[in-house]
Motif scaffolding. Sequence first.
Motif, short mmCIF file in Angstrom:
data_model
loop_
_atom_site.label_atom_id
_atom_site.label_comp_id
_atom_site.label_asym_id
_atom_site.label_seq_id
_atom_site.Cartn_x
_atom_site.Cartn_y
_atom_site.Cartn_z
N ALA A 35 0.83 -1.21 0.00
CA ALA A 35 0.00 0.00 0.00
C ALA A 35 0.87 1.26 0.00
CB ALA A 35 -0.93 -0.01 1.21
N TYR A 36 1.94 1.25 0.78
CA TYR A 36 2.84 2.42 0.81
C TYR A 36 3.61 2.56 -0.49
CZ TYR A 36 2.00 3.38 5.75
OH TYR A 36 1.42 3.73 6.95
N MET A 47 11.84 4.99 -3.49
CA MET A 47 12.44 5.10 -2.15
C MET A 47 13.63 6.07 -2.13
SD MET A 47 10.81 3.30 0.15
CE MET A 47 11.99 2.97 1.47
N GLU A 48 14.30 6.26 -3.28
CA GLU A 48 15.52 7.07 -3.31
C GLU A 48 15.37 8.36 -4.11
OE1 GLU A 48 17.94 6.23 -1.46
OE2 GLU A 48 17.18 4.23 -0.92
N ASP A 63 3.83 15.46 -2.62
CA ASP A 63 3.52 15.74 -1.22
C ASP A 63 4.70 15.22 -0.41
OD1 ASP A 63 2.65 15.67 1.43
OD2 ASP A 63 0.56 15.38 0.83
N VAL A 64 5.64 16.08 -0.11
CA VAL A 64 6.89 15.68 0.54
C VAL A 64 6.63 14.96 1.87
CG1 VAL A 64 9.05 16.51 1.54
CG2 VAL A 64 8.18 17.53 -0.58
N TYR A 65 5.72 15.50 2.67
CA TYR A 65 5.42 14.88 3.97
C TYR A 65 4.88 13.46 3.79
CZ TYR A 65 3.20 13.95 8.45
OH TYR A 65 2.82 13.36 9.62
N GLN A 66 3.97 13.32 2.86
CA GLN A 66 3.37 12.00 2.61
C GLN A 66 4.42 11.01 2.12
OE1 GLN A 66 0.53 11.47 -0.72
NE2 GLN A 66 -0.95 10.74 0.82
N VAL A 67 5.30 11.47 1.23
CA VAL A 67 6.34 10.59 0.70
C VAL A 67 7.30 10.16 1.81
CG1 VAL A 67 8.34 10.46 -0.84
CG2 VAL A 67 6.20 11.47 -1.65
N ARG A 68 7.72 11.11 2.64
CA ARG A 68 8.65 10.78 3.73
C ARG A 68 7.99 9.80 4.72
NH1 ARG A 68 11.21 16.79 4.98
NH2 ARG A 68 12.82 16.73 3.33
N THR A 69 6.72 10.05 5.00
CA THR A 69 6.00 9.14 5.91
C THR A 69 5.93 7.74 5.32
OG1 THR A 69 4.65 10.96 6.76
CG2 THR A 69 3.82 8.73 7.10
N ALA A 70 5.63 7.64 4.03
CA ALA A 70 5.54 6.34 3.36
C ALA A 70 6.89 5.63 3.38
CB ALA A 70 5.04 6.52 1.93
N ARG A 71 7.97 6.37 3.07
CA ARG A 71 9.30 5.75 3.05
C ARG A 71 9.69 5.25 4.44
NH1 ARG A 71 12.82 10.08 -0.62
NH2 ARG A 71 12.07 9.37 -2.67
N HIS A 72 9.42 6.05 5.46
CA HIS A 72 9.75 5.64 6.83
C HIS A 72 8.94 4.40 7.23
CE1 HIS A 72 10.82 5.90 11.06
NE2 HIS A 72 9.52 5.87 11.37
N SER A 73 7.67 4.41 6.87
CA SER A 73 6.80 3.27 7.21
C SER A 73 7.27 2.00 6.50
CB SER A 73 5.35 3.58 6.84
OG SER A 73 4.87 4.69 7.56
N ILE A 74 7.68 2.14 5.23
CA ILE A 74 8.17 0.98 4.49
C ILE A 74 9.41 0.40 5.15
CG2 ILE A 74 9.28 0.28 2.33
CD1 ILE A 74 7.33 2.14 0.86
N SER A 75 10.33 1.28 5.56
CA SER A 75 11.57 0.81 6.21
C SER A 75 11.25 0.06 7.50
CB SER A 75 12.48 2.01 6.52
OG SER A 75 12.91 2.64 5.33
N CYS A 76 10.34 0.62 8.30
CA CYS A 76 9.96 -0.04 9.56
C CYS A 76 9.27 -1.38 9.30
CB CYS A 76 9.04 0.86 10.38
SG CYS A 76 9.84 2.36 11.00
#
Length: 212
Positions: A35-36, A47-48, A63-76
Amino acid sequence: MKMTEENNNPNSTISIEDVQNLVKKKDQIEEQIKAYYDMLEDQGVGMESPLVDREGYPRADVDVYQVRTARHSISCLQNDHKAIMVEIEEALHKLHAAEKAKRERDQVEAQAEAMEQEVSLPPPFARVDTVTQGSPASQSGLRVGDEIIEFGSVNTGNFQSLQNIASVVQHSEGKPLSITVIRSGQKVHLGLTPQRWSGRGLLGCNIVPLRR
């Protein structure tokens, strides 16, 4: 996580349901990761991909905030995925080991039980040679090949000849007799009532003595 603590306990038991629950968690994590990734694809980034333009300002097309949130969530979630895969592997190993141990334990117990019964069974003194269909012997469940160790009051210790059995039968017409036989290595108890029927005798079977 509680499941991890239980799996790390060497004395814990693992069931198929435990493994199924772990697989379900793995599937849920994979769905969240997808989903992310779909969210990033909608934004047109990976991711990069850089989130700033050539002048160093946040990109206006995403949407920079949304992208950063998605990338962080994917890593976790990827870390969670690695951990759950380790749990599943350990759970499957424990499950297979437990099943193997149970099979070996059941086999040992079965062998011990068979040996104990074989030792405890007295030697038979007679064998059923024939059984006529519809006779009292047939109705009692007596079968050809059954080896007799008890016939009423006659047993391995006091049996001398077939006359012993004949005498018991004659004095027990219409009365149930307790019969114990060895069948396929197992002790089987039967109830046989000597009585008149359409055939000869009171039993409808032929019994032969066994040599000692």
